[in-house]
Design a protein around this motif. Structure first.
Motif: not given
Length: 97
Positions: A7-8, A41-42, A50-51, A82-84
């Motif tokens: 998970l992004l 996936h978005q 995103f997955i 990426l946020a994290g």
């Protein structure tokens, strides 16, 4: 077969750039020993989400990949967007085809 789910979340304003970077990075991970296939996936309602669904021959194949220089090469195109850190989990099928 083992399924890795990652998970992004994109940094604010970077969703389009992250989508493109992941598209390009897929060719890199596809060269890893034990890699089978992947689908990315978005989010529709949340486009910054995103997955990544990545199939590996075994859990060990994925863990070995994470210990190689190929991991840094795979992350280079997108990790800064990426946020994290990604949340990564592994799954195995217990019913179905």
């Amino acid at each position: 077969m083992v399924v890795e789910i990652a998970l992004l979340t994109a940094k604010e304003g970077a969703a389009d750039e992250l989508r493109e970077a992941l598209h390009n990075a897929r060719a890199i991970i596809a060269t890893a020993p034990g890699y089978l296939t992947s689908v990315f996936h978005q989010g529709i309602e949340e486009p910054a989400s995103f997955i990544l669904r990545i199939e590996w021959e075994t859990l060990e194949a994925h863990l070995r990949f994470r210990e190689t220089p190929l991991l840094a090469e795979w992350r280079r195109p997108f990790f800064h967007l990426l946020a994290g850190p990604p949340k990564v989990t592994h799954y195995q099928a217990f019913v179905g085809p």
